[in-house]
Write a protein that holds these residues in place. Structure first.
Motif, PDB file in Angstrom:
ATOM      1  N   SER A 381      42.199  20.902  12.755  1.00 31.50           N
ATOM      2  CA  SER A 381      41.042  20.652  13.680  1.00 31.50           C
ATOM      3  C   SER A 381      40.962  21.213  14.922  1.00 31.50           C
ATOM      4  O   SER A 381      39.494  21.074  15.570  1.00 31.50           O
ATOM      5  N   SER A 456      40.332  12.461   8.140  1.00 33.22           N
ATOM      6  CA  SER A 456      40.335  12.007   9.229  1.00 33.22           C
ATOM      7  C   SER A 456      40.069  12.739  10.528  1.00 33.22           C
ATOM      8  O   SER A 456      39.547  12.868  11.681  1.00 33.22           O
ATOM      9  N   GLU A 459      36.713  15.334  11.868  1.00 33.52           N
ATOM     10  CA  GLU A 459      36.137  14.671  12.913  1.00 33.52           C
ATOM     11  C   GLU A 459      37.070  14.342  14.085  1.00 33.52           C
ATOM     12  O   GLU A 459      36.442  14.047  15.330  1.00 33.52           O
ATOM     13  N   GLU A 462      36.321  16.792  16.583  1.00 36.74           N
ATOM     14  CA  GLU A 462      35.243  16.949  17.444  1.00 36.74           C
ATOM     15  C   GLU A 462      34.672  16.040  17.839  1.00 36.74           C
ATOM     16  O   GLU A 462      34.277  15.949  19.035  1.00 36.74           O
ATOM     17  N   THR A 463      35.602  14.734  17.769  1.00 35.86           N
ATOM     18  CA  THR A 463      35.791  13.534  18.807  1.00 35.86           C
ATOM     19  C   THR A 463      36.288  14.244  20.393  1.00 35.86           C
ATOM     20  O   THR A 463      35.699  13.382  20.922  1.00 35.86           O
TER      21      THR A 463
END
Length: 478
Positions: A381, A456, A459, A462-463
């Motif tokens: 991620s 999770s 996301e 990206e956060t």
């Protein structure tokens, strides 16, 4: 003689003798019935209050037991000298602030702290069954146990550590306690002098040692772990190291550096020791772990081995263990043999069976699979959210956290503020600088992946990118 103002309420749920006792005690405390006063006889007071003699007798006996009155043979009861309690000054309410109340902090959406673990991986069924069997079959576990821990658990730990970590010890060298902090506080008075700790490093260990009177110095960590050159020039008699997975950098100390460290200790036998914190050794994903320092040194060597079940089982279990060198055992026993054990014997015996019957190794294997998948998901991620040259990942090979270093990073204070605003709980490498900012550890995230689900992480990545963007914008506008 005084006039008694006591009024009793027969309709009250409080027994009459207790009402009488409370009333008389209050008057004696206030001075309304002064010291030296001869109290009315039981029959007289009973008649005056329209209660039974037994009621008055019960109240008098309590007052005498608590020291308010003194019974004198053939003379009656006399009020004792009573020093009134000091009066407390009236509390002045704080002035009401005209400032508006602070805004509530945003809820934590992503917990990327290094202490996170997944309680869902706990072996509930097996643990509950073993403990239930012990509850029904071993009532003797309700009695006091050995100060070092139950011998069954100490033997199980010694066997496990020998097989999986190369630790060479007997059960008599193992000490079980309620957490690493507790064991380290017991060890501190046995140490021969100043202790060197790693920087960046584990603040809690340094704090515990200093709280117990041990002077500490902070020494740098390089690509191979604690600098032995710096250690040799520090004047320290002890060093606290995390060689399997240096916290927080993730560096693994190679065999050569471990040998140098052991040579440093062996130059002053009995006057130098190494504390080996092996806290994360169970979670090595890609390669076989190096044997412990204690195993290299042997049972008579200068290494104190520390580890815990907080990661492998759960922090709430509060079982940690320490392996002492044989030469420290007499000092430990002289100081602590009268102490009581700090871990429930039912928990100790449950863990002993959990290890002996093979459940522990199978549980660890399942955890490694789960946590490795989360590590891979977090790394993927981050690589998807950031440009290839913007973020460098290190420390992925072991443990439950990794490091993510930013190129052209904004100030750490801005990163912290932006993470908080986005509901991300995390640490930065600079948070583990024990010297107060003497070295530059800025621009590096320390990201734990133990408590988040795989789903999770996209996301979360990206956060984190949004956190970096917001931090850069905030630092430009300042």
């Amino acid at each position: 003689m005084f006039h008694l103002t006591t009024a009793l309420d027969a309709a009250s749920g409080v027994p009459l003798y207790e009402q009488l006792y409370e009333s008389l005690a209050a008057e004696m405390r206030s001075g309304a019935i002064p010291a030296g006063t001869r109290m009315p006889g039981k029959r007289r007071l009973a008649a005056e209050l329209s209660v039974s003699v037994n009621t008055v007798d019960a109240a008098y006996q309590i007052l005498a037991t608590e020291g308010y009155m003194e019974p004198r043979e053939r003379s009656g009861f006399y009020v004792q000298e009573y020093l009134a309690l000091p009066t407390r000054p009236e509390e002045v309410p704080p002035p009401v602030s005209a400032a508006p109340p602070e805004a509530a902090e945003p809820p934590v959406r992503f917990d990327l702290s290094t202490r996170g673990v997944d309680p869902g991986l706990f072996p509930f069924r097996t643990w509950a069954r073993l403990q239930k069997e012990l509850l029904y079959s071993s009532p003797q576990l309700l009695t006091h146990g050995d100060a070092q821990g139950d011998v069954e658990l100490r033997q199980a730990l010694a066997d496990y550590l020998e097989e999986y970590r190369g630790v060479r010890c007997t059960a008599e060298q193992v000490v079980v306690g309620a957490g690493m902090e507790y064991l380290l506080s017991l060890l501190a008075p046995l140490l021969p002098g100043k202790t060197a700790v790693e920087n960046p490093g584990y603040q809690r260990a340094k704090q515990v040692l200093e709280n117990n009177g041990v002077a500490c110095c902070c020494l740098p960590v390089d690509a191979d772990g604690l600098s032995v050159e710096a250690l040799s020039g520090s004047g320290a008699a002890v060093c606290y190291v995390t060689p399997s997975h240096q916290f927080p950098t993730g560096v693994t100390m190679p065999a050569g550096r471990r040998t140098e460290l052991l040579h440093w200790a062996s130059r002053c036998p009995g006057q130098r020791y190494i504390i080996e914190d092996d806290y994360d050794s169970e979670f090595r994903f890609d390669t076989r772990p190096l044997p412990s320092l204690q195993g290299m040194a042997g049972a008579d060597g200068p290494v104190v081995y520390l580890s815990t079940c907080s990661r492998s089982l759960a922090p709430g279990i509060r079982i940690a263990y320490m392996v002492l060198p044989r030469q420290l055992l007499p000092a430990w026993r002289a100081k602590y043999r009268i102490y009581s054990g700090t871990v429930s014997r039912f928990e100790q015996q449950t863990l002993a069976r959990f290890i002996r019957e093979g459940y522990f190794t199978r549980h660890l294997a399942r955890e490694r699979v789960a946590y490795k998948a989360r590590r891979d998901a977090l790394a993927a991620s981050l690589r998807a959210a950031f440009a290839p040259d913007e973020l460098t990942l290190t420390g992925l090979h072991t443990g439950l956290h990794l490091l993510a270093s930013l190129k052209n990073a904004p100030p750490d204070a801005a990163l912290h503020a932006a993470a908080k605003a986005q509901g991300v709980a995390l640490s930065l490498l600079s948070d583990y600088d024990l010297t107060g900012g003497e070295q530059d550890f800025s621009g590096t995230f320390v990201l734990g992946y133990g408590s988040l689900s795989e789903a999770s992480f996209p996301e979360a990545g990206e956060t984190l990118r949004k956190v970096c963007t917001a931090a850069r914008e905030a630092s430009v506008t300042v």
